[in-house]
Motif scaffolding. Structure first.
Motif, short mmCIF file in Angstrom:
data_model
loop_
_atom_site.label_atom_id
_atom_site.label_comp_id
_atom_site.label_asym_id
_atom_site.label_seq_id
_atom_site.Cartn_x
_atom_site.Cartn_y
_atom_site.Cartn_z
N ALA A 23 -22.69 -35.79 -3.94
CA ALA A 23 -21.47 -35.15 -3.47
C ALA A 23 -20.24 -35.79 -4.12
O ALA A 23 -19.31 -35.10 -4.53
CB ALA A 23 -21.36 -35.24 -1.95
N ARG A 24 -20.28 -37.10 -4.23
CA ARG A 24 -19.16 -37.80 -4.85
C ARG A 24 -19.02 -37.43 -6.32
O ARG A 24 -17.93 -37.18 -6.82
CB ARG A 24 -19.35 -39.30 -4.69
N ALA A 26 -20.00 -34.67 -7.72
CA ALA A 26 -19.53 -33.28 -7.80
C ALA A 26 -18.02 -33.22 -7.61
O ALA A 26 -17.33 -32.44 -8.30
CB ALA A 26 -20.24 -32.43 -6.75
N GLU A 27 -17.48 -34.02 -6.70
CA GLU A 27 -16.03 -34.04 -6.49
C GLU A 27 -15.31 -34.60 -7.71
O GLU A 27 -14.28 -34.09 -8.12
CB GLU A 27 -15.68 -34.88 -5.26
N LYS A 30 -15.09 -32.03 -10.50
CA LYS A 30 -14.11 -30.96 -10.30
C LYS A 30 -12.80 -31.27 -11.01
O LYS A 30 -12.12 -30.37 -11.50
CB LYS A 30 -13.82 -30.76 -8.81
N ARG A 36 -7.30 -28.18 -13.41
CA ARG A 36 -6.98 -29.24 -12.44
C ARG A 36 -6.30 -30.42 -13.13
O ARG A 36 -5.40 -31.03 -12.56
CB ARG A 36 -8.24 -29.70 -11.71
N THR A 68 -6.55 -38.79 -5.56
CA THR A 68 -6.64 -37.53 -6.30
C THR A 68 -6.34 -36.31 -5.44
O THR A 68 -5.54 -35.46 -5.83
CB THR A 68 -8.03 -37.38 -6.94
N TRP A 69 -6.95 -36.22 -4.28
CA TRP A 69 -6.73 -35.03 -3.45
C TRP A 69 -5.30 -34.97 -2.93
O TRP A 69 -4.73 -33.89 -2.80
CB TRP A 69 -7.73 -34.97 -2.29
N HIS A 72 -3.24 -33.70 -5.80
CA HIS A 72 -3.50 -32.28 -5.99
C HIS A 72 -2.78 -31.45 -4.93
O HIS A 72 -2.13 -30.44 -5.24
CB HIS A 72 -5.01 -32.04 -5.94
N SER A 86 -9.16 -33.33 2.32
CA SER A 86 -9.78 -32.16 1.69
C SER A 86 -10.93 -31.66 2.53
O SER A 86 -11.43 -32.35 3.41
CB SER A 86 -10.29 -32.54 0.29
N THR A 88 -13.74 -31.51 1.66
CA THR A 88 -14.91 -32.23 1.21
C THR A 88 -14.89 -33.64 1.80
O THR A 88 -13.86 -34.27 1.82
CB THR A 88 -14.89 -32.33 -0.32
N VAL A 90 -14.98 -37.53 2.29
CA VAL A 90 -14.59 -38.67 1.46
C VAL A 90 -15.65 -39.74 1.69
O VAL A 90 -15.69 -40.36 2.74
CB VAL A 90 -13.21 -39.19 1.86
#
Length: 92
Positions: A23-24, A26-27, A30, A36, A68-69, A72, A86, A88, A90
Motif C-alpha cells: 500500500a505504501r 502504491a501511494e 502515485k 501530480r 506529500t498529501w 497536494h 487522505s 489512503t 498512512v
C-alpha cells in the motif's frame, strides 16, 4: 497458546506487513505521475506548517507522516489544514 496458534499469528503479522508495504509503495508511485509532479512543484509548505503537521500527527497518530498529501491538498484547494488526511491509510 499452542504452537499452531503461534505460527498462525506470526503468519498474519507477516501478511499484514506485506499489505502495508504494498500500500505504501502504491501511494509513493502515485506521485511519480507527471500531472501530480506538476501540481506538487507549484507549492511548498512553510516550516511552520510542517511543524504543525508533525505536532498534530505525533500527538494523534504517534509518529510523523510525509508531507506529500498536505502539499497536494494545498495545491489543489489553496487551503492548508493540518487535519487533512487522505483517503489512503498512512502507514508507518
Amino acid at each position: 497458546m499452542s504452537l499452531k496458534s503461534d505460527v498462525k499469528d506470526g503468519l498474519y503479522d507477516v501478511l499484514e506487513n506485506v499489505k502495508i508495504h504494498r500500500a505504501r509503495q502504491a501511494e509513493i508511485a502515485k506521485f511519480k505521475d507527471p500531472k501530480r509532479k506538476s501540481i506538487l512543484s507549484d507549492v511548498e509548505l512553510s516550516s511552520e506548517q510542517m511543524r504543525a503537521i508533525d505536532k498534530f500527527y505525533v500527538e494523534n497518530y504517534g509518529r510523523k507522516i510525509p508531507y506529500t498529501w498536505h502539499r497536494h491538498n494545498l495545491a489543489i484547494s489553496g487551503k492548508f489544514d493540518v487535519r487533512f488526511f487522505s483517503g489512503t491509510p498512512v502507514y508507518p
